[in-house]
Design a protein around this motif. Structure first.
Motif, mmCIF file in Angstrom:
data_model
loop_
_atom_site.group_PDB
_atom_site.id
_atom_site.type_symbol
_atom_site.label_atom_id
_atom_site.label_comp_id
_atom_site.label_asym_id
_atom_site.label_seq_id
_atom_site.Cartn_x
_atom_site.Cartn_y
_atom_site.Cartn_z
ATOM 1 N N LEU A 16 104.575 143.666 28.045
ATOM 2 C CA LEU A 16 105.987 143.630 28.406
ATOM 3 C C LEU A 16 106.804 144.313 27.328
ATOM 4 O O LEU A 16 106.485 144.224 26.141
ATOM 5 C CB LEU A 16 106.459 142.187 28.581
ATOM 6 N N ARG A 17 107.860 144.977 27.744
ATOM 7 C CA ARG A 17 108.698 145.709 26.803
ATOM 8 C C ARG A 17 110.116 145.759 27.359
ATOM 9 O O ARG A 17 110.344 146.231 28.477
ATOM 10 C CB ARG A 17 108.140 147.118 26.612
ATOM 11 N N MET A 18 111.050 145.270 26.591
ATOM 12 C CA MET A 18 112.438 145.277 27.053
ATOM 13 C C MET A 18 113.013 146.693 27.038
ATOM 14 O O MET A 18 113.727 147.097 27.959
ATOM 15 C CB MET A 18 113.288 144.357 26.175
ATOM 16 N N CYS A 40 116.318 145.620 31.737
ATOM 17 C CA CYS A 40 115.644 144.412 32.218
ATOM 18 C C CYS A 40 116.319 143.140 31.710
ATOM 19 O O CYS A 40 116.772 143.080 30.559
ATOM 20 C CB CYS A 40 114.190 144.396 31.754
ATOM 21 N N THR A 90 109.938 140.015 34.411
ATOM 22 C CA THR A 90 108.724 140.533 33.784
ATOM 23 C C THR A 90 108.205 141.788 34.493
ATOM 24 O O THR A 90 107.531 142.608 33.867
ATOM 25 C CB THR A 90 107.621 139.464 33.758
ATOM 26 N N GLN A 98 110.015 144.577 32.840
ATOM 27 C CA GLN A 98 109.503 144.774 31.474
ATOM 28 C C GLN A 98 108.107 145.395 31.483
ATOM 29 O O GLN A 98 107.769 146.193 30.608
ATOM 30 C CB GLN A 98 109.480 143.439 30.744
#
Length: 204
Positions: free
Chosen positions: A61-63, A69, A74, A77
């Motif tokens: 996951l990566r904002m 996001c 999720t 993300q």
């Protein structure tokens, strides 16, 4: 044709000279890591006359990314994670080769169960789609999938991204040669790129 793939994090590159193309891993086995041997391996692959590149994917996951996001989203993300993984790999490849890798039009996404993936296949497809979108839209490249039918079903279910070349992950024994004829994912056909013949090549 004779070929091989290479991703040797110890820093030593392949020394064989009989290959007609080479497929080199850019990452160190997982996204957002670097294959420290990549520069040497890419130089070797160039000498075959037909270099190609791949990056390993997994779930994360990566904002930060192209999508804005929320903390609870999720899926968003996961998409940013895949997109960012592609961007990181391209940036490292360009840096390590002094920009020579920019000329390559095809990249491969290694989707295999050896890396960590969510138990939710839908979440995994967001990662894969994010990486595909980076290459196809932002980088202007063709992005292919490198997997097997079993591994793809475990990771991505029946996800079938359109207009995406498919390579067949290597098998270890000549009696497994028939696996080349099985599509690695729903709706897939075998690609014309050299990596699609990797299995046959490794068994001859």
């Amino acid at each position: 044709a004779t070929a091989t793939g290479s991703n040797r994090p110890t820093g030593t590159g392949p020394t064989d000279t009989q290959y007609r193309f080479g497929v080199v891993g850019v990452t160190g086995g997982t996204p957002f890591t670097d294959n420290v041997c990549f520069a040497n391996e890419y130089a070797w692959a160039e000498n075959t006359g037909m270099p190609e590149l791949y990056l390993n994917l997994d779930y994360g996951l990566r904002m930060a990314g192209p999508l804005d996001c929320s903390a609870a989203d999720t899926g968003c993300q996961a998409y940013n994670y895949g997109y960012g993984a592609g961007a990181h790999a391209v940036a490292w490849a360009n840096y390590a080769t002094g920009g020579r890798s920019r000329t390559l039009s095809v990249w491969w996404l290694d989707v295999e169960t050896e890396n960590y993936w969510s138990t939710d296949t839908q979440q995994n497809t967001y990662v894969i789609q994010g990486a595909l979108d980076y290459f196809q839209r932002a980088a202007g490249k063709t992005a292919g999938i490198y997997s097997t039918s079993y591994q793809w079903s475990q990771i991505a279910g029946d996800f079938a991204p359109p207009s995406t070349p498919t390579g067949v992950a290597a098998w270890s024994h000549p009696t497994h040669r028939h696996q080349c004829d099985r599509p690695p994912r729903p709706g897939a056909t075998r690609a014309t790129s050299p990596i699609a013949t990797w299995l046959t090549v490794m068994l001859t």
